[in-house]
Design an enzyme around this catalytic site. Structure first.
Site, PDB file in Angstrom:
ATOM      1  N   LYS A   4       0.881  -1.164   0.071  1.00  3.84           N
ATOM      2  CA  LYS A   4       0.205   0.053  -0.151  1.00  3.84           C
ATOM      3  C   LYS A   4       0.914   1.197  -0.031  1.00  3.84           C
ATOM      4  CE  LYS A   4      -2.169   3.073   2.026  1.00  3.84           C
ATOM      5  NZ  LYS A   4      -1.842   4.332   1.683  1.00  3.84           N
ATOM      6  N   GLU A  20       8.669   1.109  11.521  1.00  2.00           N
ATOM      7  CA  GLU A  20       9.532   2.142  11.327  1.00  2.00           C
ATOM      8  C   GLU A  20       9.247   3.353  11.168  1.00  2.00           C
ATOM      9  OE1 GLU A  20      13.058   1.292  10.379  1.00  2.00           O
ATOM     10  OE2 GLU A  20      12.815  -0.855  10.206  1.00  2.00           O
ATOM     11  N   CYS A  33      13.199  10.276   7.460  1.00  2.00           N
ATOM     12  CA  CYS A  33      13.007   9.939   8.973  1.00  2.00           C
ATOM     13  C   CYS A  33      14.329  10.292   9.709  1.00  2.00           C
ATOM     14  CB  CYS A  33      12.893   8.407   8.795  1.00  2.00           C
ATOM     15  SG  CYS A  33      13.612   7.589   7.895  1.00  2.00           S
ATOM     16  N   GLU A  64       9.052  16.124  15.701  1.00  2.00           N
ATOM     17  CA  GLU A  64       9.489  15.900  14.274  1.00  2.00           C
ATOM     18  C   GLU A  64       8.638  16.699  13.355  1.00  2.00           C
ATOM     19  OE1 GLU A  64       8.231  12.484  12.190  1.00  2.00           O
ATOM     20  OE2 GLU A  64      10.238  12.080  11.409  1.00  2.00           O
TER      21      GLU A  64
HETATM   22  P1  NAD Z   1       1.850   8.512   7.686  1.00  2.00           P
HETATM   23  O1  NAD Z   1       2.092   7.715   8.904  1.00  2.00           O
HETATM   24  O2  NAD Z   1       0.937   9.686   7.732  1.00  2.00           O
HETATM   25  O3  NAD Z   1       1.620   7.252   6.433  1.00  2.00           O
HETATM   26  C1  NAD Z   1       2.552   6.414   6.137  1.00  2.00           C
HETATM   27  C2  NAD Z   1       1.445   5.222   5.507  1.00  2.00           C
HETATM   28  O4  NAD Z   1       0.648   4.858   6.381  1.00  2.00           O
HETATM   29  C3  NAD Z   1       0.857   5.763   4.247  1.00  2.00           C
HETATM   30  O5  NAD Z   1       0.833   4.852   3.189  1.00  2.00           O
HETATM   31  C4  NAD Z   1      -0.661   6.020   4.788  1.00  2.00           C
HETATM   32  O6  NAD Z   1      -1.375   5.913   3.542  1.00  2.00           O
HETATM   33  C5  NAD Z   1      -0.595   4.799   5.682  1.00  2.00           C
HETATM   34  N1  NAD Z   1      -1.830   5.017   6.837  1.00  2.00           N
HETATM   35  C6  NAD Z   1      -2.259   5.981   6.900  1.00  2.00           C
HETATM   36  N2  NAD Z   1      -3.325   5.702   8.123  1.00  2.00           N
HETATM   37  C7  NAD Z   1      -3.392   4.517   8.129  1.00  2.00           C
HETATM   38  C8  NAD Z   1      -4.155   3.700   8.701  1.00  2.00           C
HETATM   39  N3  NAD Z   1      -5.027   4.016   9.510  1.00  2.00           N
HETATM   40  N4  NAD Z   1      -3.738   2.052   8.697  1.00  2.00           N
HETATM   41  C9  NAD Z   1      -2.843   1.720   7.922  1.00  2.00           C
HETATM   42  N5  NAD Z   1      -2.296   2.703   7.263  1.00  2.00           N
HETATM   43  C10 NAD Z   1      -2.250   3.863   7.303  1.00  2.00           C
HETATM   44  O7  NAD Z   1       3.362   8.718   7.538  1.00  2.00           O
HETATM   45  P2  NAD Z   1       4.092   9.756   6.211  1.00  2.00           P
HETATM   46  O8  NAD Z   1       3.483  11.024   6.708  1.00  2.00           O
HETATM   47  O9  NAD Z   1       3.410   9.196   5.077  1.00  2.00           O
HETATM   48  O10 NAD Z   1       5.530   9.703   6.116  1.00  2.00           O
HETATM   49  C11 NAD Z   1       6.387  10.501   7.094  1.00  2.00           C
HETATM   50  C12 NAD Z   1       6.496   9.809   8.411  1.00  2.00           C
HETATM   51  O11 NAD Z   1       7.100   8.464   8.027  1.00  2.00           O
HETATM   52  C13 NAD Z   1       7.655  10.545   9.316  1.00  2.00           C
HETATM   53  O12 NAD Z   1       7.320  10.568  10.689  1.00  2.00           O
HETATM   54  C14 NAD Z   1       8.843   9.919   9.030  1.00  2.00           C
HETATM   55  O13 NAD Z   1       9.867   9.983  10.118  1.00  2.00           O
HETATM   56  C15 NAD Z   1       8.703   8.540   9.154  1.00  2.00           C
HETATM   57  N6  NAD Z   1       9.485   7.609   8.238  1.00  2.00           N
HETATM   58  C16 NAD Z   1      10.151   6.779   8.773  1.00  2.00           C
HETATM   59  C17 NAD Z   1      11.106   5.841   8.199  1.00  2.00           C
HETATM   60  C18 NAD Z   1      12.025   4.941   8.927  1.00  2.00           C
HETATM   61  O14 NAD Z   1      12.597   4.051   8.148  1.00  2.00           O
HETATM   62  N7  NAD Z   1      12.105   4.929  10.222  1.00  2.00           N
HETATM   63  C19 NAD Z   1      11.600   6.138   6.720  1.00  2.00           C
HETATM   64  C20 NAD Z   1      10.471   6.953   6.227  1.00  2.00           C
HETATM   65  C21 NAD Z   1       9.538   7.838   6.850  1.00  2.00           C
END
Ligand code: NAD
Length: 482
Positions: free
Chosen positions: A178, A253, A287, A383
């Site tokens: 997804k 992650e 991240c 963040e």
């Molecule tokens: P997000 O949590 O908003 O979304 C991430 C994914 O989760 C998207 O595909 C989204 O559609 C999905 N999602 C949202 N709500 C959901 C639910 N209720 N159930 C299942 N899936 C759902 O994050 P974002 O804004 O897309 O990304 C930014 C965040 O990701 C930042 O906090 C960043 O630090 C983190 N990040 C972490 C890493 C790592 O490796 N640790 C790498 C990249 C980004």
């Protein structure tokens, strides 16, 4: 600017077929450099996730029992196809996400590398033999989990696709991906390339859609055996809870607020360059960004002067113009970051550089540095996920290490020093899944990656990802005493 003629259209990839969502609904992504619609995408939801999981389940037996050497060969061919299409994929990524072309090229290359790297593991996943008494033969087998789900964020879409999917397939799992609703395009493209490379239908499915629809349906699906989630802490908690309802293996992650320490004995020119990259690469939407600069009081002024000078040279433009920094990904992210610019002004006053949005269409924010930040301020703790650096001064090593640990996250921590002992005391005392010494963002597919504290649990990359995507079966046979 995207015209209707070059508007891209994307469907779901389920069971080897490109399909409309069962509801017939679609959604739009926007080009962050213009704020104009860019792609028109099928909006997957629960029935589509059900179909994708069903197709993956049906493909599992064949894929998990495919000769591991053949699995490796197919993964290598996927890497080759990604490389052949690198320019096209990078341009699509830039249009979908906003990042500069050079960065999108790196991300696509990294995705190819993940497939190559894990192709090499496919025939090297094996258990141990365990010495019991003479009467027993005991050994372990590492078996795939089954149907795995990969939920991907928007900041490094192609890179994290490769990182999450390649080890799953190498270990004999099947996958339902997804991608983020802001950046779904390259996931469908790479899925199509995988089919072209000979991956059997159903082994890799891609269901674009919204998090609360397709994402929630996938993470709570009772037939999913493992969830790899990369994204924010609040969503990670929701995903973790819904996976655990089915006792599904999950790893998270999550975000970071990583400390980057500069001591007076460091090579300051190298530290400036590394600091700049750590926070302004991908417009700070990383991240593992070094979003908290902790700098010793003796070099604070000199270091900041040099850093500000370097920041003035950063070019900010549409990703297709290949600048050093592109726009933020979306209007929502733009609004979030500009609120933090206001908050920074309230907490410490005017930034020493940047602080404005660009007077043009698209989601552009200047690279920004706030100095005089205290550790308990919100801009030091939360963040921001944008090109905003908070600078905190320290007096000595003990204070520096305490400040480094004084956040709820623990993803990455970096130190610039030429004192070897201090560097390794830092590695020992600071709570983070990755430690950088005189470096930032080092380590590729080979190095395990994941968080301490609120930055998550479980590890991706390296051999750890194979462990995460397999389960151990112990076999104990009574063989007698003849
Ligand atoms: P997000 O949590 O908003 O979304 C991430 C994914 O989760 C998207 O595909 C989204 O559609 C999905 N999602 C949202 N709500 C959901 C639910 N209720 N159930 C299942 N899936 C759902 O994050 P974002 O804004 O897309 O990304 C930014 C965040 O990701 C930042 O906090 C960043 O630090 C983190 N990040 C972490 C890493 C790592 O490796 N640790 C790498 C990249 C980004």
């Amino acid at each position: 600017m995207a015209t209707p003629a070059d508007r891209q259209t994307y469907d779901l990839l389920v069971d080897g077929e490109l399909l409309e969502a069962q509801s017939g609904e679609r959604f739009e992504t926007r080009d962050p450099a213009t704020a104009e619609p860019f792609a028109d995408v099928a909006r997957g939801d629960e029935p589509d996730v059900d179909a994708a999981v069903e197709s993956a389940e049906a493909a599992f037996e064949e894929w998990s029992s495919t000769d591991p050497q053949e699995r490796g060969r197919i993964l290598n061919r996927i890497a080759g196809k990604i490389r052949q299409e690198q320019d096209r994929l990078a341009e699509l990524e830039t249009r979908d996400n906003g990042k500069p072309l050079w960065h999108a090229q790196n991300d696509v290359e990294t995705c190819a590398r993940y497939f190559e790297y894990y192709a090499g593991f496919a025939d090297k996943i094996h258990g141990d033999s365990i010495p019991l008494t003479d009467e027993y033969a005991d050994y372990t087998i590492r078996e795939p989990l089954g149907v795995t789900a990969q939920i991907i964020p928007w900041n490094l879409p192609t890179n994290i696709f490769g990182r999450s999917v390649a080890p799953a397939l190498a270990a004999g799992n099947v996958a339902v991906v997804k991608p983020a609703e802001q950046t779904p395009v390259t996931a469908v493209e790479v899925g199509k390339l995988a089919l072209d490379a000979g991956l059997p239908a159903g082994v890799l499915n891609v269901v674009p859609g919204y998090g609360h629809e397709a994402g929630a349906a996938l993470s709570s699906h009772p037939s999913v055996d493992g969830v790899s989630f990369t994204g924010s802490v609040p969503t990670g908690i929701e995903v973790g809870k819904s996976a655990l309802e089915n006792v599904t293996n999950v790893h998270l992650e999550l975000g970071g607020k990583s400390p980057n320490l500069v001591f007076p004995d460091a090579d300051l020119d190298a530290a400036v360059e590394s600091t700049k990259t750590s926070i302004f690469a991908n417009a700070g939407q990383v991240c593992s960004a070094g979003s908290r600069l902790l700098v010793h009081e003796d070099v604070h002024d000199e270091f900041l002067d040099r850093l500000v000078q370097r920041v003035h040279e950063i070019t900010v433009d549409a990703g297709l113009e290949d600048p050093e920094m592109g726009p933020l990904v979306s209007e929502e992210q733009f609004e979030k970051v500009t609120k933090y610019l206001d908050l920074g002004r309230e907490e410490v006053g005017e930034p020493v550089v940047g602080g404005e949005t660009l007077d043009r269409d698209g989601y552009f924010v200047e690279p920004t540095i706030f100095d005089g930040v205290e550790t308990d301020m919100r801009i030091a703790q939360e963040e921001i996920f944008g090109p905003v650096l908070s600078v905190i001064e320290f007096e000595d090593e003990q204070e520096a290490f305490e400040l480094a640990n004084d956040v709820e996250y623990g993803l990455v921590a970096g130190i610039h020093t030429n004192d070897v002992g201090r560097a390794h005391r830092f590695a020992r005392d600071v709570d983070a899944g990755q430690i950088y010494i005189n470096e930032w963002f080092a380590g590729g597919e080979e190095t395990p990656f994941g968080g301490f504290k609120k930055s998550g649990f479980g590890r991706e990359k390296g051999l750890d990802a194979i462990d995460a995507y397999t389960q151990t079966k112990n076999v104990c046979a009574y063989i007698g005493r003849e």
